[in-house]
Design a protein around this motif. Structure first.
Motif, PDB file in Angstrom:
ATOM      1  N   ALA A  73       0.822  -1.201   0.000  1.00  0.00           N
ATOM      2  CA  ALA A  73       0.000   0.000   0.000  1.00  0.00           C
ATOM      3  C   ALA A  73       0.863   1.261   0.000  1.00  0.00           C
ATOM      4  N   LEU A  77       1.010   3.932  -3.108  1.00  0.00           N
ATOM      5  CA  LEU A  77       0.641   5.317  -2.828  1.00  0.00           C
ATOM      6  C   LEU A  77       1.736   6.273  -3.271  1.00  0.00           C
ATOM      7  N   CYS A  85      -1.666  11.370  -9.364  1.00  0.00           N
ATOM      8  CA  CYS A  85      -2.572  12.364  -8.792  1.00  0.00           C
ATOM      9  C   CYS A  85      -2.350  13.737  -9.418  1.00  0.00           C
ATOM     10  N   GLU A 103      -7.451   5.619  -7.754  1.00  0.00           N
ATOM     11  CA  GLU A 103      -7.808   6.067  -6.400  1.00  0.00           C
ATOM     12  C   GLU A 103      -8.725   5.071  -5.710  1.00  0.00           C
ATOM     13  N   LEU A 104      -9.677   4.513  -6.444  1.00  0.00           N
ATOM     14  CA  LEU A 104     -10.564   3.504  -5.868  1.00  0.00           C
ATOM     15  C   LEU A 104      -9.788   2.240  -5.509  1.00  0.00           C
ATOM     16  N   SER A 105      -8.812   1.882  -6.341  1.00  0.00           N
ATOM     17  CA  SER A 105      -8.004   0.691  -6.077  1.00  0.00           C
ATOM     18  C   SER A 105      -7.124   0.867  -4.848  1.00  0.00           C
ATOM     19  N   LEU A 106      -6.794   2.111  -4.546  1.00  0.00           N
ATOM     20  CA  LEU A 106      -5.952   2.382  -3.382  1.00  0.00           C
ATOM     21  C   LEU A 106      -6.773   2.467  -2.092  1.00  0.00           C
ATOM     22  N   SER A 107      -8.092   2.452  -2.237  1.00  0.00           N
ATOM     23  CA  SER A 107      -8.961   2.518  -1.055  1.00  0.00           C
ATOM     24  C   SER A 107     -10.019   1.407  -1.122  1.00  0.00           C
ATOM     25  N   GLU A 109     -12.551  -1.735  -0.116  1.00  0.00           N
ATOM     26  CA  GLU A 109     -13.428  -1.923   1.034  1.00  0.00           C
ATOM     27  C   GLU A 109     -12.802  -2.790   2.106  1.00  0.00           C
ATOM     28  N   GLY A 111      -9.657  -2.959   2.704  1.00  0.00           N
ATOM     29  CA  GLY A 111      -8.448  -2.319   3.207  1.00  0.00           C
ATOM     30  C   GLY A 111      -7.157  -2.915   2.694  1.00  0.00           C
ATOM     31  N   VAL A 113      -4.715  -3.395  -0.363  1.00  0.00           N
ATOM     32  CA  VAL A 113      -4.392  -2.879  -1.695  1.00  0.00           C
ATOM     33  C   VAL A 113      -3.882  -4.017  -2.571  1.00  0.00           C
ATOM     34  N   CYS A 117      -3.444  -2.563  -8.533  1.00  0.00           N
ATOM     35  CA  CYS A 117      -4.038  -1.237  -8.313  1.00  0.00           C
ATOM     36  C   CYS A 117      -3.546  -0.183  -9.305  1.00  0.00           C
TER      37      CYS A 117
END
Length: 232
Positions: A73, A77, A85, A103-107, A109, A111, A113, A117
């Motif tokens: 993760a 990031l 970004c 961004e969705l892949s980094l967050s 559900e 938790g 990663v 991603c």
């Protein structure tokens, strides 16, 4: 005689079925010299960060399975913040939907990663490199200079012509004008034969094809006499 010696010298070397006049993205990246030329071109175009990101994304994907979730993760990031970004240090200008997908892949559900991603962004950048910048590179003076270095008398190799579609025809025409095209025909016939043998050609067909090459180039009544001595 000069051409025959050149071909015989080449035959003594390990067979490499690749031309260094690379025209594909994978080919360009496979060898240091064309890669350096491509980097020079991308730098000139102010697009080197595209390649840097793609390499970072590929490295991340390759290493992801061996990393702990926290490390994965953190590393993902870091790549995202640098290249993906908006207003990042090296923002590569990806489409909004691609940025959102990352961004969705980094967050997620759960938790955790995923190692994929950065895949959406990597694919988008690869498409841009292959469809936009590689063709421009192949038309650039930088690529021409690279090709001239490869084809210089002291560095050119037969494979550079034979395994490049654009170079093979003019090379064949040159050999024909020099009265030595039979050497090229023999090389191509043997190379095709070797590839078929390596591909598992049945023994009976191997013998038949080998005899066909013999009759074409070595027999007293050969259609294209190779002109080698009897001991050969």
């Amino acid at each position: 005689d000069t051409y025959q010696k050149a071909f015989e010298a080449a035959e003594d070397q390990p067979r490499v079925r690749t031309s260094r006049l690379y025209t594909t993205f994978t080919g360009v990246l496979s060898d240091q010299a064309p890669l350096e030329a491509f980097v020079q071109f991308l730098t000139q175009q102010r697009q080197l960060d595209l390649l840097r990101f793609w390499l970072a994304a590929e490295k991340f994907r390759a290493d992801a399975s061996s990393m702990k979730p926290e490390e994965r993760a953190e590393r993902a990031l870091k790549v995202y913040q640098q290249y993906v970004c908006r207003n990042g240090a090296n923002d590569i200008g990806l489409e909004d939907d691609v940025v959102r997908a990352v961004e969705l892949s980094l967050s997620p559900e759960d938790g955790v990663v995923s190692g994929d991603c950065l895949t959406a962004a990597g694919e988008a950048v690869l498409a841009r490199l292959q469809e936009v910048y590689l063709p421009l590179f192949l038309q650039s003076s930088i690529y021409v200079a690279y090709c001239l270095r490869i084809l210089a008398p002291d560095t050119a190799a037969v494979e550079d012509f034979i395994y490049n579609e654009a170079a093979l025809m003019p090379f064949m025409e040159f050999m024909e004008r020099e009265g030595a095209v039979v050497l090229l025909h023999f090389w191509l016939a043997v190379d095709n034969f070797e590839q078929q043998v390596e591909g598992g050609l049945p023994q009976a067909e191997i013998q038949a094809d080998a005899m066909g090459i013999y009759k074409r180039f070595f027999h007293a009544q050969a259609g294209e006499m190779l002109g080698v001595d009897e001991s050969t």
